[in-house]
Design a protein around this motif. Structure first.
Motif: not given
Length: 102
Positions: A88-93
């Protein structure tokens, strides 16, 4: 009783389809994010891989805030909700060292 070639081919085809469906059900989606979960788990612990959680929209490192917001979920083993929050936060690592390096 004679069985035609067409009937045999149809039966074999049907068995193959059923086999694929059964295998898909058995394998399922048991762990749809294996590497993401592995690296997020590391971030919640010692962060030996140098994991950073990046907000894709802003390009900011939100590792500390993400970890603190989801710490209780992690302690309860609620990976479904953690991954939902991650998506939902449009994260990536970002990972500095992969798991193959020693």
């Amino acid at each position: 009783m004679k069985i035609s070639k067409g009937a045999i081919i149809t039966i074999i085809f049907a068995l193959a389809i059923i086999s694929v469906i059964v295998c898909a059900i058995i394998d399922g989606d048991s762990n749809p994010y294996p590497n993401t979960i592995k690296y997020l788990e590391d971030a919640f612990n010692k962060n030996e891989y140098g994991v950073k959680i990046i907000d894709s929209n802003k390009g900011e490192d939100i590792t500390d805030s993400f970890i603190s917001e989801n710490k209780e979920l992690y302690e309860n083993g609620d990976w479904d909700t953690i991954m939902e929050n991650f998506n939902q936060k449009h994260c990536h690592l970002s990972v500095e060292r992969n798991s193959d390096e020693e």
